[in-house]
Motif scaffolding. Structure first.
Motif, PDB file in Angstrom:
ATOM      1  N   ILE A  19      -5.318  78.710  61.419  1.00  0.00           N
ATOM      2  CA  ILE A  19      -5.733  80.102  61.260  1.00  0.00           C
ATOM      3  C   ILE A  19      -6.550  80.537  62.469  1.00  0.00           C
ATOM      4  CG2 ILE A  19      -7.227  81.648  59.927  1.00  0.00           C
ATOM      5  CD1 ILE A  19      -6.382  80.033  57.429  1.00  0.00           C
ATOM      6  N   THR A  20      -7.489  79.703  62.886  1.00  0.00           N
ATOM      7  CA  THR A  20      -8.324  80.025  64.041  1.00  0.00           C
ATOM      8  C   THR A  20      -7.486  80.151  65.301  1.00  0.00           C
ATOM      9  OG1 THR A  20     -10.189  78.864  63.033  1.00  0.00           O
ATOM     10  CG2 THR A  20     -10.307  79.275  65.413  1.00  0.00           C
ATOM     11  N   ARG A  21      -6.592  79.225  65.515  1.00  0.00           N
ATOM     12  CA  ARG A  21      -5.712  79.264  66.696  1.00  0.00           C
ATOM     13  C   ARG A  21      -4.881  80.537  66.690  1.00  0.00           C
ATOM     14  NH1 ARG A  21      -0.007  79.579  67.475  1.00  0.00           N
ATOM     15  NH2 ARG A  21       0.422  78.855  69.544  1.00  0.00           N
ATOM     16  N   ASN A  22      -4.304  80.879  65.555  1.00  0.00           N
ATOM     17  CA  ASN A  22      -3.460  82.071  65.470  1.00  0.00           C
ATOM     18  C   ASN A  22      -4.268  83.351  65.630  1.00  0.00           C
ATOM     19  OD1 ASN A  22      -1.123  80.577  65.175  1.00  0.00           O
ATOM     20  ND2 ASN A  22      -1.251  80.547  62.958  1.00  0.00           N
ATOM     21  N   ALA A  23      -5.499  83.370  65.142  1.00  0.00           N
ATOM     22  CA  ALA A  23      -6.362  84.539  65.318  1.00  0.00           C
ATOM     23  C   ALA A  23      -6.698  84.731  66.793  1.00  0.00           C
ATOM     24  CB  ALA A  23      -7.637  84.390  64.500  1.00  0.00           C
ATOM     25  N   ALA A  31      -5.107  92.020  73.613  1.00  0.00           N
ATOM     26  CA  ALA A  31      -5.823  92.362  74.847  1.00  0.00           C
ATOM     27  C   ALA A  31      -4.853  92.485  76.021  1.00  0.00           C
ATOM     28  CB  ALA A  31      -6.882  91.309  75.149  1.00  0.00           C
ATOM     29  N   ALA A  32      -3.905  91.584  76.108  1.00  0.00           N
ATOM     30  CA  ALA A  32      -2.949  91.595  77.219  1.00  0.00           C
ATOM     31  C   ALA A  32      -1.999  92.778  77.140  1.00  0.00           C
ATOM     32  CB  ALA A  32      -2.150  90.295  77.237  1.00  0.00           C
ATOM     33  N   ARG A  33      -1.658  93.191  75.927  1.00  0.00           N
ATOM     34  CA  ARG A  33      -0.684  94.279  75.738  1.00  0.00           C
ATOM     35  C   ARG A  33      -1.353  95.628  75.536  1.00  0.00           C
ATOM     36  NH1 ARG A  33       4.201  91.821  72.513  1.00  0.00           N
ATOM     37  NH2 ARG A  33       3.927  89.635  73.014  1.00  0.00           N
ATOM     38  N   HIS A  34      -2.670  95.665  75.464  1.00  0.00           N
ATOM     39  CA  HIS A  34      -3.409  96.892  75.166  1.00  0.00           C
ATOM     40  C   HIS A  34      -2.933  97.487  73.842  1.00  0.00           C
ATOM     41  CE1 HIS A  34      -5.112  96.599  79.122  1.00  0.00           C
ATOM     42  NE2 HIS A  34      -3.909  96.509  79.630  1.00  0.00           N
ATOM     43  N   GLY A  35      -2.804  96.607  72.849  1.00  0.00           N
ATOM     44  CA  GLY A  35      -2.327  97.005  71.532  1.00  0.00           C
ATOM     45  C   GLY A  35      -0.849  96.698  71.393  1.00  0.00           C
ATOM     46  N   ALA A  36      -0.420  96.415  70.183  1.00  0.00           N
ATOM     47  CA  ALA A  36       0.982  96.074  69.980  1.00  0.00           C
ATOM     48  C   ALA A  36       1.330  96.097  68.495  1.00  0.00           C
ATOM     49  CB  ALA A  36       1.287  94.696  70.546  1.00  0.00           C
ATOM     50  N   ASP A  37       2.605  96.134  68.238  1.00  0.00           N
ATOM     51  CA  ASP A  37       3.137  96.010  66.889  1.00  0.00           C
ATOM     52  C   ASP A  37       2.955  94.555  66.460  1.00  0.00           C
ATOM     53  OD1 ASP A  37       4.677  96.372  64.548  1.00  0.00           O
ATOM     54  OD2 ASP A  37       6.468  95.728  65.638  1.00  0.00           O
ATOM     55  N   TRP A  38       2.365  94.318  65.294  1.00  0.00           N
ATOM     56  CA  TRP A  38       2.059  92.955  64.870  1.00  0.00           C
ATOM     57  C   TRP A  38       3.308  92.100  64.682  1.00  0.00           C
ATOM     58  CZ3 TRP A  38       3.790  91.096  60.236  1.00  0.00           C
ATOM     59  CH2 TRP A  38       4.204  92.033  59.294  1.00  0.00           C
ATOM     60  N   SER A  39       4.424  92.706  64.287  1.00  0.00           N
ATOM     61  CA  SER A  39       5.639  91.906  64.094  1.00  0.00           C
ATOM     62  C   SER A  39       6.175  91.390  65.431  1.00  0.00           C
ATOM     63  CB  SER A  39       6.708  92.698  63.352  1.00  0.00           C
ATOM     64  OG  SER A  39       7.078  93.843  64.078  1.00  0.00           O
ATOM     65  N   ARG A  40       5.952  92.151  66.491  1.00  0.00           N
ATOM     66  CA  ARG A  40       6.363  91.702  67.818  1.00  0.00           C
ATOM     67  C   ARG A  40       5.490  90.530  68.297  1.00  0.00           C
ATOM     68  NH1 ARG A  40       6.553  95.603  73.027  1.00  0.00           N
ATOM     69  NH2 ARG A  40       7.321  94.065  74.490  1.00  0.00           N
ATOM     70  N   ILE A  41       4.193  90.625  68.013  1.00  0.00           N
ATOM     71  CA  ILE A  41       3.300  89.517  68.351  1.00  0.00           C
ATOM     72  C   ILE A  41       3.690  88.276  67.568  1.00  0.00           C
ATOM     73  CG2 ILE A  41       0.924  88.663  68.154  1.00  0.00           C
ATOM     74  CD1 ILE A  41      -0.019  91.486  68.763  1.00  0.00           C
ATOM     75  N   ALA A  42       3.996  88.446  66.290  1.00  0.00           N
ATOM     76  CA  ALA A  42       4.403  87.309  65.450  1.00  0.00           C
ATOM     77  C   ALA A  42       5.637  86.635  66.025  1.00  0.00           C
ATOM     78  CB  ALA A  42       4.659  87.773  64.023  1.00  0.00           C
ATOM     79  N   ASP A  44       6.832  86.799  69.228  1.00  0.00           N
ATOM     80  CA  ASP A  44       6.577  86.212  70.539  1.00  0.00           C
ATOM     81  C   ASP A  44       5.668  84.990  70.461  1.00  0.00           C
ATOM     82  OD1 ASP A  44       8.131  88.249  71.517  1.00  0.00           O
ATOM     83  OD2 ASP A  44       6.469  89.371  72.408  1.00  0.00           O
ATOM     84  N   ALA A  45       4.683  85.017  69.559  1.00  0.00           N
ATOM     85  CA  ALA A  45       3.725  83.917  69.437  1.00  0.00           C
ATOM     86  C   ALA A  45       4.193  82.840  68.463  1.00  0.00           C
ATOM     87  CB  ALA A  45       2.370  84.452  68.997  1.00  0.00           C
ATOM     88  N   GLN A  46       5.334  83.063  67.822  1.00  0.00           N
ATOM     89  CA  GLN A  46       5.895  82.142  66.844  1.00  0.00           C
ATOM     90  C   GLN A  46       4.921  81.857  65.705  1.00  0.00           C
ATOM     91  OE1 GLN A  46       7.299  78.737  69.022  1.00  0.00           O
ATOM     92  NE2 GLN A  46       8.777  79.929  70.170  1.00  0.00           N
ATOM     93  N   ILE A  47       4.308  82.935  65.215  1.00  0.00           N
ATOM     94  CA  ILE A  47       3.415  82.874  64.061  1.00  0.00           C
ATOM     95  C   ILE A  47       4.150  83.550  62.909  1.00  0.00           C
ATOM     96  CG2 ILE A  47       1.193  83.604  63.119  1.00  0.00           C
ATOM     97  CD1 ILE A  47       0.192  83.851  66.027  1.00  0.00           C
ATOM     98  N   PRO A  48       4.203  82.921  61.743  1.00  0.00           N
ATOM     99  CA  PRO A  48       4.865  83.577  60.609  1.00  0.00           C
ATOM    100  C   PRO A  48       4.282  84.977  60.373  1.00  0.00           C
ATOM    101  CG  PRO A  48       4.337  81.304  60.067  1.00  0.00           C
ATOM    102  CD  PRO A  48       3.680  81.597  61.389  1.00  0.00           C
ATOM    103  N   ARG A  49       5.165  85.954  60.163  1.00  0.00           N
ATOM    104  CA  ARG A  49       4.741  87.357  60.050  1.00  0.00           C
ATOM    105  C   ARG A  49       3.706  87.574  58.955  1.00  0.00           C
ATOM    106  NH1 ARG A  49       9.743  91.305  60.052  1.00  0.00           N
ATOM    107  NH2 ARG A  49       8.019  92.751  59.958  1.00  0.00           N
ATOM    108  N   LYS A  50       3.925  87.011  57.790  1.00  0.00           N
ATOM    109  CA  LYS A  50       2.991  87.196  56.679  1.00  0.00           C
ATOM    110  C   LYS A  50       1.631  86.584  57.015  1.00  0.00           C
ATOM    111  CE  LYS A  50       2.047  88.717  52.616  1.00  0.00           C
ATOM    112  NZ  LYS A  50       1.931  90.136  52.367  1.00  0.00           N
ATOM    113  N   PHE A  51       1.646  85.429  57.648  1.00  0.00           N
ATOM    114  CA  PHE A  51       0.422  84.746  58.063  1.00  0.00           C
ATOM    115  C   PHE A  51      -0.352  85.618  59.049  1.00  0.00           C
ATOM    116  CE2 PHE A  51      -1.443  80.738  60.111  1.00  0.00           C
ATOM    117  CZ  PHE A  51      -2.314  80.511  59.065  1.00  0.00           C
ATOM    118  N   LEU A  52       0.337  86.193  60.039  1.00  0.00           N
ATOM    119  CA  LEU A  52      -0.306  87.046  61.028  1.00  0.00           C
ATOM    120  C   LEU A  52      -0.815  88.332  60.387  1.00  0.00           C
ATOM    121  CD1 LEU A  52      -1.153  87.498  63.936  1.00  0.00           C
ATOM    122  CD2 LEU A  52       1.087  88.524  64.347  1.00  0.00           C
TER     123      LEU A  52
END
Length: 79
Positions: A19-23, A31-42, A44-52
């Motif tokens: 959880i800490t790593r994903n946060a 910060a790098a994208r100056h905001g983003a759609d959370w599903s896109r971050i999920a 790209d970062a390979q984090i399960p969408r519901k978890f993110l």
């Protein structure tokens, strides 16, 4: 945009560490994208969408991120 943090096999780590790593990854990506759609971050970062979604909700409640609703909505850093 590529990942800022190299992805390892995090499934062997305790839940709180994941959880800490994903946060941290989510905040770095915002910060790098100056905001983003959370599903896109999920994706790209390979984090399960519901978890993110849960992590971003907790970060929003803590005041670290701000969410915007609607078609162009998403998350961005609050500070």
């Amino acid at each position: 945009m590529g990942m800022l943090v190299e992805t390892h096999s995090w499934k062997d780590y305790p839940t709180r560490v994941r959880i800490t790593r994903n946060a941290v990854v989510a905040v770095l990506e915002l910060a790098a994208r100056h905001g983003a759609d959370w599903s896109r971050i999920a994706r790209d970062a390979q984090i399960p969408r519901k978890f993110l979604e849960i992590i971003l909700g907790e970060l929003r409640q803590a005041g670290f991120v701000v969410s915007t609703r609607g078609k162009a909505g998403g998350f961005h850093l609050a500070r």
